[in-house]
Each structure stands twice: as C-alpha cells, then as structure tokens.
Design an enzyme around this catalytic site. Structure first.
Site, PDB file in Angstrom:
ATOM      1  N   GLU A   1     -36.502 -35.623  10.119  1.00  0.00           N
ATOM      2  CA  GLU A   1     -36.823 -35.443   8.702  1.00  0.00           C
ATOM      3  C   GLU A   1     -36.354 -36.671   7.923  1.00  0.00           C
ATOM      4  O   GLU A   1     -35.161 -36.767   7.596  1.00  0.00           O
ATOM      5  CB  GLU A   1     -36.107 -34.215   8.140  1.00  0.00           C
ATOM      6  CG  GLU A   1     -36.484 -32.906   8.780  1.00  0.00           C
ATOM      7  CD  GLU A   1     -36.161 -31.736   7.855  1.00  0.00           C
ATOM      8  OE1 GLU A   1     -37.105 -31.072   7.412  1.00  0.00           O
ATOM      9  OE2 GLU A   1     -34.981 -31.507   7.560  1.00  0.00           O
TER      10      GLU A   1
ATOM     11  N   ASN B   1     -37.721 -23.170   6.290  1.00  0.00           N
ATOM     12  CA  ASN B   1     -36.376 -23.318   5.734  1.00  0.00           C
ATOM     13  C   ASN B   1     -36.414 -22.881   4.268  1.00  0.00           C
ATOM     14  O   ASN B   1     -36.916 -23.607   3.418  1.00  0.00           O
ATOM     15  CB  ASN B   1     -35.940 -24.793   5.864  1.00  0.00           C
ATOM     16  CG  ASN B   1     -34.588 -25.045   5.233  1.00  0.00           C
ATOM     17  OD1 ASN B   1     -33.874 -24.108   4.875  1.00  0.00           O
ATOM     18  ND2 ASN B   1     -34.230 -26.318   5.103  1.00  0.00           N
ATOM     19  N   TRP B   2     -35.885 -21.676   4.016  1.00  0.00           N
ATOM     20  CA  TRP B   2     -35.944 -21.134   2.653  1.00  0.00           C
ATOM     21  C   TRP B   2     -34.826 -21.691   1.769  1.00  0.00           C
ATOM     22  O   TRP B   2     -34.743 -21.355   0.579  1.00  0.00           O
ATOM     23  CB  TRP B   2     -35.865 -19.598   2.688  1.00  0.00           C
ATOM     24  CG  TRP B   2     -37.055 -18.958   3.356  1.00  0.00           C
ATOM     25  CD1 TRP B   2     -38.222 -19.584   3.735  1.00  0.00           C
ATOM     26  CD2 TRP B   2     -37.214 -17.576   3.721  1.00  0.00           C
ATOM     27  NE1 TRP B   2     -39.078 -18.681   4.315  1.00  0.00           N
ATOM     28  CE2 TRP B   2     -38.485 -17.442   4.325  1.00  0.00           C
ATOM     29  CE3 TRP B   2     -36.401 -16.444   3.615  1.00  0.00           C
ATOM     30  CZ2 TRP B   2     -38.963 -16.216   4.802  1.00  0.00           C
ATOM     31  CZ3 TRP B   2     -36.875 -15.225   4.091  1.00  0.00           C
ATOM     32  CH2 TRP B   2     -38.146 -15.118   4.672  1.00  0.00           C
ATOM     33  N   LYS B   3     -33.951 -22.491   2.330  1.00  0.00           N
ATOM     34  CA  LYS B   3     -32.861 -23.139   1.580  1.00  0.00           C
ATOM     35  C   LYS B   3     -32.132 -22.111   0.700  1.00  0.00           C
ATOM     36  O   LYS B   3     -31.959 -20.968   1.113  1.00  0.00           O
ATOM     37  CB  LYS B   3     -33.403 -24.307   0.756  1.00  0.00           C
ATOM     38  CG  LYS B   3     -34.243 -25.260   1.617  1.00  0.00           C
ATOM     39  CD  LYS B   3     -34.519 -26.570   0.949  1.00  0.00           C
ATOM     40  CE  LYS B   3     -35.401 -27.411   1.867  1.00  0.00           C
ATOM     41  NZ  LYS B   3     -35.503 -28.784   1.481  1.00  0.00           N
TER      42      LYS B   3
ATOM     43  N   HIS C   1     -28.617 -30.557   8.340  1.00  0.00           N
ATOM     44  CA  HIS C   1     -29.731 -30.800   7.412  1.00  0.00           C
ATOM     45  C   HIS C   1     -29.325 -31.895   6.422  1.00  0.00           C
ATOM     46  O   HIS C   1     -28.156 -31.994   6.036  1.00  0.00           O
ATOM     47  CB  HIS C   1     -30.083 -29.508   6.661  1.00  0.00           C
ATOM     48  CG  HIS C   1     -31.349 -29.640   5.891  1.00  0.00           C
ATOM     49  ND1 HIS C   1     -31.386 -30.223   4.655  1.00  0.00           N
ATOM     50  CD2 HIS C   1     -32.623 -29.324   6.195  1.00  0.00           C
ATOM     51  CE1 HIS C   1     -32.646 -30.246   4.219  1.00  0.00           C
ATOM     52  NE2 HIS C   1     -33.416 -29.697   5.141  1.00  0.00           N
TER      53      HIS C   1
ATOM     54  N   GLY D   1     -40.163 -26.674   4.234  1.00  0.00           N
ATOM     55  CA  GLY D   1     -39.317 -26.181   3.147  1.00  0.00           C
ATOM     56  C   GLY D   1     -40.160 -25.534   2.061  1.00  0.00           C
ATOM     57  O   GLY D   1     -40.530 -24.361   2.145  1.00  0.00           O
ATOM     58  N   GLY D   2     -40.512 -26.307   1.046  1.00  0.00           N
ATOM     59  CA  GLY D   2     -41.233 -25.792  -0.126  1.00  0.00           C
ATOM     60  C   GLY D   2     -42.456 -24.956   0.226  1.00  0.00           C
ATOM     61  O   GLY D   2     -42.685 -23.896  -0.378  1.00  0.00           O
TER      62      GLY D   2
ATOM     63  N   SER E   1     -41.873 -32.471   3.450  1.00  0.00           N
ATOM     64  CA  SER E   1     -43.092 -32.293   2.660  1.00  0.00           C
ATOM     65  C   SER E   1     -44.314 -31.920   3.506  1.00  0.00           C
ATOM     66  O   SER E   1     -45.427 -32.369   3.237  1.00  0.00           O
ATOM     67  CB  SER E   1     -43.361 -33.553   1.819  1.00  0.00           C
ATOM     68  OG  SER E   1     -42.338 -33.702   0.853  1.00  0.00           O
TER      69      SER E   1
ATOM     70  N   GLU F   1     -29.588 -32.194   3.369  1.00  0.00           N
ATOM     71  CA  GLU F   1     -28.932 -31.751   2.142  1.00  0.00           C
ATOM     72  C   GLU F   1     -27.448 -31.472   2.398  1.00  0.00           C
ATOM     73  O   GLU F   1     -26.616 -31.642   1.510  1.00  0.00           O
ATOM     74  CB  GLU F   1     -29.666 -30.516   1.582  1.00  0.00           C
ATOM     75  CG  GLU F   1     -30.988 -30.947   0.942  1.00  0.00           C
ATOM     76  CD  GLU F   1     -32.131 -29.964   1.092  1.00  0.00           C
ATOM     77  OE1 GLU F   1     -31.879 -28.795   1.405  1.00  0.00           O
ATOM     78  OE2 GLU F   1     -33.291 -30.394   0.904  1.00  0.00           O
TER      79      GLU F   1
ATOM     80  N   GLY G   1     -38.820 -32.713   0.093  1.00  0.00           N
ATOM     81  CA  GLY G   1     -39.013 -32.208  -1.263  1.00  0.00           C
ATOM     82  C   GLY G   1     -39.774 -33.143  -2.179  1.00  0.00           C
ATOM     83  O   GLY G   1     -39.913 -32.872  -3.365  1.00  0.00           O
TER      84      GLY G   1
END
Ligand code: PGA
Length: 261
Positions: free
Chosen positions: A172, A10-12, A100, A240-241, A219, A102, A178
């Site tokens: 999640e 997930n490159w957000k 998601h 993600g990150g 994470s 966010e 994150g």
C-alpha cells in the site's frame, strides 16, 4: 487463474458498532448468493475492535471471514489498552492487519513491532496481513524499493509460516491511501514482483508458493480493481473507503470473482 483472489475490507475507525453490524448484514445478504460454490475468492471484513464480537455474530458461518485491524504481541499481561491475539482468536478473527500505514504514521509503529505482532498472529493461527509501502518523500528520493524490501524483510524475520499457517503482504503506497487516486497497475505489479523476490530470498520456495499472498491496497474501488486483479502477480486487494457501502463493495467482489476464472 489465481489460486484464490483475496479481497479484504478495512473499515478503519469509520463506523460505530451498530453501523458495523448493519454493514456486515448487508454484505452477507448481497454476497452470500454470489459466493455459493465459489472457492476461488475469499472475502474478509475488518471492523474496529469494539465491533468484532457483534460482527462475528453476523459473519459466523457465512462466506465472509473476519479480521482485526491490529493486535499486541504478548498473549497476556499489564499492557493497558492493547488487545491480545488470544482474544482475537476467541472473537473469531481469521485475519489481522499489521503495520497499517496509519499505525506506522500516527502511532509510531516500527518494523520491530510489526515483526513481533506477525509472530504472535502466526503462533495463534491468525493470518497476518502485513502492510508495507513507501511515503511520497521516499518515492521521490528514489528509496521506494529499498524501503519496501526492508519492511518485508523485517516482518518475516524469524516468521516462517509452518504447517497450515499463512502470511499476506499488502503493498500500500502510503501517499495513495484515501487519496482517491490509485497507482497504475503496472507500478503496483513491479512492486509485487520485488516483494515476491524478497519472499523467495528469505523463505523456502514452496512456502512462498503455497502459504503467502501479495495484495495491493490504496484507493481501490470497483472501477479500478480489475486493472490490478487481472495481473497474475497481484493476488487480491485491500479496500478502505470503497468497502463502506455494501453494494459497491459486493460489486467489487463479484468483478474480482469473475476475473479469476
Ligand atoms: P483506501 O484505504 O482504499 O481508502 O485508500 C486502503 C487502506 O488503508 O487499507
């Protein structure tokens, strides 16, 4: 051995279009050789909407599938700023994240919206990746299980995958995303069992077995991924990150593939 390990990046909203293309190229370059002949792992990259077209040019015909990060529930109409599932299909999306944390947190996405988006994606044969998870307050209040069960039930209401349709649930925990600190694999595993039980209670068993997948996100990196993937109840990871640097992400994919033998 799992039916197939699913690794979704997930490159957000972290990359512009040019950087998304560069990352896609690098992931393909590093992963293509490793993926040859491996049918037990599926790798998916989810760029932002504006980069979908350019990234599809790179990923098309490679072992990396493409997903979007959100969708609207109608095919067409006066919905300013939204994106249709028809367009996602046209642009080559095979997967799409829905709900998601966010979006639930910053944009007020509700369970009802998640249900409608899931329906729209199934209708167009795009695999919904329905994200569920509790906040820290909910966990502290002992509501973790009830919150997650309710989110899963809402998303699948009336949304039984038929034919070749597939459905992914991503657990999640919202407070972990994150943070750099994943939950313990056993903690995630207990939630995965609960999610599977919820799926079995609401869908025919053969549909759950053949057409649903439950993955963990929050994470995840190359260092902790193995702890999740080696558990039978966890079918893959949403990253993600740690998906933003090709070498680290591809290392994670290699480890995931090696563990599923
Ligand atoms: P993270 O993000 O790996 O950076 O925690 C995961 C996600 O938001 O899907």
């Amino acid at each position: 051995m799992k039916k197939k390990t699913l690794v979704i990046a997930n490159w957000k909203m972290q990359l512009n279009s040019a950087d998304s293309v560069a990352l896609a190229k690098e992931v393909v370059r590093l992963w293509a050789g490793q993926a040859a002949g491996r049918s037990d792992i599926e790798v998916v990259a989810c760029p932002s909407h504006v980069a979908l077209s350019a990234v599809h040019e790179i990923l098309n015909g490679t072992p990396v599938a493409m997903g979007a990060q959100d969708v609207f529930w109608e095919d067409k109409g006066a919905y300013t700023g939204e994106i249709s599932p028809v367009t996602l299909k046209e642009l080559g999306c095979e997967y799409c994240l829905v709900g998601h944390s966010e979006r639930r947190g910053f944009l007020g996405e509700t369970d009802e919206m998640v249900q409608k988006k899931t329906a729209a994606l199934l209708r167009h044969n795009i695999i919904p990746v329905v994200c569920v998870g509790e906040t820290m307050e909910e966990r502290r209040a002992g509501k973790r299980d009830a919150v997650v069960i309710a989110q899963v039930q809402a998303a699948i209401k009336g949304n039984r995958p038929v034919g070749t349709q597939k459905l992914v649930i991503a657990y999640e925990p919202r407070w972990v995303i994150g943070s750099g600190q994943a939950v313990a694999p056993d903690d995630a595993a207990s939630m995965h069992r609960l999610i599977r039980d919820t799926l079995y209670e609401n869908l025919p068993a053969d549909v759950v077995d053949r057409q649903t997948t439950v993955i963990y996100g929050g994470s995840v990196d190359a260092g902790n991924m193995g702890g999740f993937i080696k558990l039978d109840v966890i079918d893959g990871v949403l990253v993600g990150g740690a998906s933003l640097k090709a070498p680290e992400f591809v290392k994670l994919c290699e480890l995931a593939a090696d563990l599923n033998t």
